[in-house]
Design a protein around this motif. Structure first.
Motif, short mmCIF file in Angstrom:
data_model
loop_
_atom_site.label_atom_id
_atom_site.label_comp_id
_atom_site.label_asym_id
_atom_site.label_seq_id
_atom_site.Cartn_x
_atom_site.Cartn_y
_atom_site.Cartn_z
N ARG A 105 6.68 10.54 3.87
CA ARG A 105 7.63 10.15 3.20
C ARG A 105 7.69 9.86 1.87
NH1 ARG A 105 7.79 4.38 6.58
NH2 ARG A 105 8.82 4.21 4.41
N VAL A 106 6.18 9.97 1.23
CA VAL A 106 5.84 9.13 -0.51
C VAL A 106 4.94 10.34 -1.11
CG1 VAL A 106 5.69 6.46 0.52
CG2 VAL A 106 3.55 8.83 0.32
N ARG A 163 3.62 5.95 -3.33
CA ARG A 163 4.69 6.49 -3.87
C ARG A 163 4.54 6.93 -5.30
NH1 ARG A 163 9.52 5.69 -5.88
NH2 ARG A 163 9.38 3.74 -5.23
N ARG A 164 4.04 5.36 -5.28
CA ARG A 164 4.62 5.43 -7.20
C ARG A 164 3.48 6.00 -7.97
NH1 ARG A 164 6.32 -0.11 -8.58
NH2 ARG A 164 5.89 0.10 -10.75
N LEU A 165 2.13 6.68 -7.43
CA LEU A 165 0.96 7.15 -7.61
C LEU A 165 0.95 8.38 -7.54
CD1 LEU A 165 -2.13 4.09 -6.98
CD2 LEU A 165 -0.84 5.15 -8.97
N SER A 166 1.45 8.56 -6.75
CA SER A 166 1.69 9.96 -6.00
C SER A 166 3.32 10.61 -7.29
CB SER A 166 2.50 9.81 -4.55
OG SER A 166 1.05 10.17 -3.60
N GLY A 169 0.50 -1.39 0.07
CA GLY A 169 -0.17 0.21 -0.04
C GLY A 169 1.02 1.08 -0.18
N LEU A 170 1.45 1.15 0.96
CA LEU A 170 2.79 2.40 0.95
C LEU A 170 3.72 2.26 -0.55
CD1 LEU A 170 3.95 4.41 2.56
CD2 LEU A 170 5.99 3.37 3.51
N GLU A 171 4.23 1.59 -0.70
CA GLU A 171 4.49 1.88 -2.38
C GLU A 171 4.16 2.20 -3.70
OE1 GLU A 171 7.60 1.22 -5.24
OE2 GLU A 171 7.90 1.45 -3.28
#
Length: 238
Positions: free
Chosen positions: A46-47, A21-24, A16-18
């Motif tokens: 962080r993301v 990050r990628r979608l941000s 979920g966090l990754e």
């Protein structure tokens, strides 16, 4: 150009966090759902996402989150139902209880239903509404019953009746919502056996590899498939 607003549940760590990050990085305004707001704030910082207090097992929390999104954004473009638990992972079939299933289903299945119930009105206001339900290859009936399908699609298959049945139920929920909302792109995805806190970092895939199909389907256009079940390599058999 209108910014895509994406909400990811259970996004303070792992896939979920990754995905957040990628979608941000791809330009989405990502709302990072977290049961613990302090952890959510830290993870979001962080993301490059925005923290959102959200417990998918609590009706009031889900409704409050939907109201906040309605007030601050007015719509939702992408919903990623990522929150999940393993439940009684190592309990064999003749030892599981109804309480074991209820606890697991409350997050993995009922959590997604709560989110759909609360956020469908906001998704309807989007020009390209997308829902991604994070499932598992362990929820595939084909993999559970056909050794050939198991070897090809879920090589790390193990008998985990509580968790696997919750993901099979989530797959059916996904298809039913897709039929009910043909204007939306609603799919289930299998990230694969990924090394995260979720499984004690036992999976052979990196979190970047596991998040690939989540990000791909979340960033899909209006011509994307719906009512499907996908892994990074392609469709997964039901």
């Amino acid at each position: 150009m209108t910014t895509t607003t994406t909400l990811i549940t259970g996004a303070t760590r792992g896939i979920g966090l990754e995905a957040a990050r990628r979608l941000s990085e791809a330009g989405h305004r990502v709302l990072l759902g977290a049961r613990d707001l302090s952890r959510g704030r830290e993870a979001a910082h962080r993301v490059g996402a925005h923290p959102l207090m959200l417990d998918v097992t609590d009706d009031a929390s889900v409704e409050a989150a939907a109201q906040r999104v309605a007030d601050e954004v007015g719509r939702l473009d992408v919903l990623v139902n990522n929150a999940g638990i393993t439940g009684a992972l190592h309990t064999c079939a003749d030892e599981i209880t109804a309480a074991d299933l209820l606890a697991c289903y409350d997050t993995n299945v009922f959590g997604a239903v709560r989110m759909m119930h609360a956020f469908t009105p906001l998704l309807r206001k989007s020009a390209r509404p997308v829902v991604v339900n994070v499932s598992s290859g362990l929820g595939s009936l084909a993999a559970a019953t056909d050794p050939g399908a198991r070897a090809e699609f879920t090589p790390t298959w193990i008998p985990v009746p509580v968790y696997a049945s919750s993901k099979a139920a989530l797959n059916m929920v996904t298809v039913q919502y897709a039929h009910a909302h043909p204007e939306m792109r609603i799919n289930a995805v299998d990230p694969g056996h990924t090394a995260t806190d979720f499984n004690g970092h036992a999976g052979p895939q990196t979190v970047e590899e596991g998040a690939e199909i989540v990000v791909r389907m979340a960033d899909a256009g209006s011509d994307a498939p719906t009512a499907g079940y996908f892994a990074a390599a392609g469709p997964v058999p039901w």
